[in-house]
Design an enzyme around this catalytic site. Structure first.
Site, PDB file in Angstrom:
ATOM      1  CB  CYS A 151      -0.977  -0.108   1.014  1.00  0.00           C
ATOM      2  SG  CYS A 151      -1.926  -1.406   1.428  1.00  0.00           S
TER       3      CYS A 151
ATOM      4  NE  ARG B  46       5.524   1.827  -1.288  1.00  0.00           N
ATOM      5  CZ  ARG B  46       6.271   1.918  -0.237  1.00  0.00           C
ATOM      6  NH1 ARG B  46       7.435   2.533  -0.539  1.00  0.00           N
ATOM      7  NH2 ARG B  46       6.151   1.504   1.061  1.00  0.00           N
TER       8      ARG B  46
ATOM      9  CD1 TRP C 238       0.200  -5.953  -3.145  1.00  0.00           C
ATOM     10  CD2 TRP C 238      -0.012  -6.610  -0.906  1.00  0.00           C
ATOM     11  NE1 TRP C 238       0.860  -7.309  -2.842  1.00  0.00           N
ATOM     12  CE2 TRP C 238       0.766  -7.764  -1.924  1.00  0.00           C
ATOM     13  CE3 TRP C 238      -0.265  -6.908   0.346  1.00  0.00           C
ATOM     14  CZ2 TRP C 238       0.929  -8.828  -1.123  1.00  0.00           C
ATOM     15  CZ3 TRP C 238       0.179  -8.205   1.113  1.00  0.00           C
ATOM     16  CH2 TRP C 238       0.874  -8.925   0.106  1.00  0.00           C
TER      17      TRP C 238
ATOM     18  CG  ASN D 289      -0.291   2.667   3.327  1.00  0.00           C
ATOM     19  OD1 ASN D 289      -0.967   2.668   2.697  1.00  0.00           O
ATOM     20  ND2 ASN D 289       1.181   3.146   2.933  1.00  0.00           N
ATOM     21  N   GLY D 290      -1.447  -0.324   6.490  1.00  0.00           N
ATOM     22  CA  GLY D 290      -1.080  -1.193   7.864  1.00  0.00           C
ATOM     23  C   GLY D 290      -2.376  -1.922   8.006  1.00  0.00           C
TER      24      GLY D 290
ATOM     25  CD  GLU E 180      18.639 -13.296  -5.141  1.00  0.00           C
ATOM     26  OE1 GLU E 180      17.677 -13.603  -4.038  1.00  0.00           O
ATOM     27  OE2 GLU E 180      18.119 -12.328  -5.880  1.00  0.00           O
TER      28      GLU E 180
ATOM     29  CE  LYS F  29      15.381 -12.098  -7.550  1.00  0.00           C
ATOM     30  NZ  LYS F  29      15.715 -11.334  -6.422  1.00  0.00           N
TER      31      LYS F  29
ATOM     32  CD  GLU G 151      11.176 -12.163  -6.879  1.00  0.00           C
ATOM     33  OE1 GLU G 151      10.301 -11.953  -6.099  1.00  0.00           O
ATOM     34  OE2 GLU G 151      12.320 -12.031  -6.887  1.00  0.00           O
TER      35      GLU G 151
ATOM     36  CG  HIS H  29      21.129 -36.348   1.665  1.00  0.00           C
ATOM     37  ND1 HIS H  29      21.721 -37.516   1.987  1.00  0.00           N
ATOM     38  CD2 HIS H  29      22.494 -35.697   1.189  1.00  0.00           C
ATOM     39  CE1 HIS H  29      22.803 -37.518   2.047  1.00  0.00           C
ATOM     40  NE2 HIS H  29      23.340 -36.310   1.630  1.00  0.00           N
TER      41      HIS H  29
ATOM     42  CE  LYS I  87      12.172  -3.403  -5.156  1.00  0.00           C
ATOM     43  NZ  LYS I  87      13.012  -4.416  -5.526  1.00  0.00           N
TER      44      LYS I  87
END
Ligand code: F6R
Length: 606
Positions: free
Chosen positions: A2, A27, A72, A98-99, A480, A484, A487, A503, A601
């Site tokens: 948000c 974001r 969001w 926001n929150g 990493e 990437k 996502e 294993h 983001k």
């Protein structure tokens, strides 16, 4: 996640609010809205992008005061009704928030019992209704907000617009809010970078603070009602280029920016004569460094992967225990904190709620935390008060690339600094510095000759899943690379230290399964070759990222060489082909590279 933007001044608020929303877009969000006051308060909101909101806006919106929001979804689905702003029942109070309001369910029930018809499923809407009620007590906007916040449990960055008053009241608790002071105009945003096109003069609200803004003034007070003077911070004029320029996407732009970003990160922070790191922002003298019992590094997602590399570098160079922790788990495990140990909070945005909570947990238990942060003035940077800015410049693609590299570079410099205060020689320090200074150039060299990325994409793009393997310092690089690809191309990816493959994950392999190996020319390479053979024997197709000129190249079905560098610095090069593979695979699958679904983001909720 948000985002908030607000404006008061002589200009048309709608133009400035929409521009503010566009600057918040990176974001991540699922709906937007604006409210502008001009006699009445006009609210317009829409699921989708800012461009979708534009389609429902009247051709002209007059008014010089307004608030705007990118949502969001957390409470309630992605619908127009759930988008912000929300208005009170009589339409005289309009909020963006926001929150998370933790006691929203109880407050919603109590409002319903009192006859209020809630218009949305959100937790945020209750704020508008309660403020309306409190306003009826003394018609004092700030007091009404203050009394409301005393009834709320949770986190907030809120801005409130009042039909009958010329001010905006805003408040912060756990969700950032920054006031920007212009010439006879005032701005407020949850993101400092949305403010810099208008003003560099800002005030960072702290938790528990309230501000009443007019075009010409700001008055600040605490939740308890104590007034205090504004502490104005002047932001850097230019944080870096946040426009796309000639690039088709931010992600590829940021991949290409890695060399220069790295130059900024290391510039002035390496002592070539003493072979030492010079991270002044840590304020750590050699005497302190030489007595540190252990180091803990915390981060989420990509930042955690960088932390794992930092762990290996610090143990390797300083010969003291170092451990990387997933920040979202940390405080829930009631960690034991040694006040003499060093803790690092690693974060691009500086706003990740999980990381911030971990920082507070450590501080509560008497520990000190140092930030490794990109966004200057962000919550975590300010909470820590000391640390290293990684100077990547604005990173707008949701998938982090150049920030990862600079986190690794910052941790390398710290490892060098603590290593020099304890175990490593000046000569060894000088050798690492010499190589680190070469890395930006080597990144450029690699980007000019990227190797057969498109062949790797062909092997990957139709795969059911992709396995990423590496050993030692390359194991976090494998993680990493997997993160990437997963996502942004939505392909399930697994990452393991290569020795662990037999294993369990080996069970997944069948004819044609793509396996990406990160195998620089280091002391574990021969072990990695054994794992390659084990995969190949099960029909897997090997995509091999290796050092240029190394014989290991013959082991790959697709072999991607990167320039040679000191093995401790290899992640700074081996990670780049994994970024390119993710980017080009996402493009091949027609995915939204910069704004992958469901992701944000800056993850400001726990
Ligand atoms: C991955 C990614 C996320 C972030 C994570 C932490 O590309 O972007 O995994 O790394 O959400 O974010 P920061 O670094 O802002 O704390």
């Amino acid at each position: 996640m948000c985002g908030i933007f607000g404006y008061l001044g002589p200009r048309q608020a709608s133009t400035i609010l929409l521009d503010g929303l566009r600057r918040l877009e990176y974001r991540g969000y699922d709906s937007t809205g604006i409210a502008v006051k001009n006699g009445a308060i006009g609210i317009h909101k829409k699921v989708g992008k800012v461009a979708d909101l534009m389609t429902v806006l009247p051709s002209e919106i007059s008014g010089n005061v307004g608030i705007a929001h990118t949502r969001w979804a957390t409470h309630g689905g992605v619908t127009d009704a759930n988008a912000h702003p929300h208005e009170s029942a009589n339409g005289k109070v309009v909020i963006v928030h926001n929150g998370i309001i933790e006691n929203a369910r109880m407050l919603r029930t109590s409002l319903s019992v009192q006859g209020v018809e809630l218009q949305s499923e959100t937790d945020s809407e209750v704020l508008a209704h309660i403020i309306e009620r409190e306003l009826s007590v003394d018609n004092h906007p700030e007091n009404a907000v203050r009394r409301t916040l005393h009834q709320i449990r949770g986190t907030w960055g809120i801005c409130v617009l009042f039909l009958e008053h010329d001010s905006i009241v805003c408040a912060r608790n756990g969700s950032p809010l920054i006031i920007g002071q212009g010439e006879n105009e005032m701005f407020v945003s949850s993101d400092p970078h949305a403010l810099t096109p208008h003003t560099q003069r800002v005030v960072f609200l702290e938790d528990g603070e309230i501000a009443t803004l007019t075009a010409h003034s700001m008055s600040l007070s605490t939740l308890k009602g104590k007034n205090f003077a504004a502490n104005i911070t002047v932001l850097e004029q230019e944080w870096g280029d946040s426009e796309l320029g000639d690039y088709p996407h931010f992600m590829i732009k940021e991949i290409y920016e890695q060399a220069d970003a790295l130059r900024h990160c290391i510039s002035g922070r390496l002592d070539r004569v003493d072979g030492n790191g010079r991270l002044g922002g840590l304020k750590l003298e050699p005497r302190k460094l030489s007595s540190v019992p252990h180091v803990r590094l915390l981060g989420c997602g990509t930042a955690y992967n960088a932390a794992e590399i930092g762990q290996i570098l610090i143990e390797g160079l300083a010969r003291i225990p170092a451990v990387a922790h997933i920040a979202s788990e940390f405080r829930h495990n009631d960690p034991v904190i040694n006040p003499n140990a060093l803790h690092f909070a690693i974060t691009q945005s500086g706003e990740t709620a999980d990381t911030l909570s971990a920082v507070k947990e450590i501080q509560l238990k008497g520990g000190s935390v140092y930030g490794v942060v990109n966004v200057v003035g962000s919550s975590i940077a300010r909470e820590c008060g000391k640390g290293v800015y990684i100077h990547s410049g604005p990173e707008q693609a949701v998938a982090s690339t150049k920030a990862f590299s600079n986190m690794v570079a910052a941790l390398t410099m710290f490892a060098l600094q603590i290593g020099r205060s304890r175990s490593i020689s000046r000569e060894k320090g000088k050798e690492i510095i010499k190589e680190l200074q070469q890395v930006p150039h080597l990144i450029e060299e690699y980007l000019e000759h990227q190797g057969p990325i498109s062949e790797a994409v062909e092997l990957i793009k139709e795969a059911k899943s992709v396995l990423f393997l590496g050993r030692g310092i390359s194991a976090p690089v494998a993680k990493e690379g997997a993160l990437k690809l997963m996502e942004i191309a939505y392909i399930p990816c697994l990452a393991y230290p290569a020795g662990e493959m037999k294993h369990g994950p080996i069970a997944l392999l069948e004819e044609g399964s793509p396996v990406v190996f990160i195998a620089p020319n280091d002391h574990v390479k021969t072990k990695t070759i054994s794992a390659i053979h084990e995969c190949r024997a099960r029909g897997a197709k090997i995509i091999l990222i290796h050092e240029q000129g190394d014989d290991i190249a013959v082991e790959g079905d697709v072999s991607i060489p990167v320039p040679r560098v000191h093995s401790l610095l290899s992640p700074l090069l081996t990670v780049i082909p994994t970024q390119l593979i993710a980017y080009h695979t996402a493009l091949a699958l027609d995915c939204n590279v910069d704004r992958p679904r469901n992701l944000a983001k800056s993850v400001t909720v726990e």
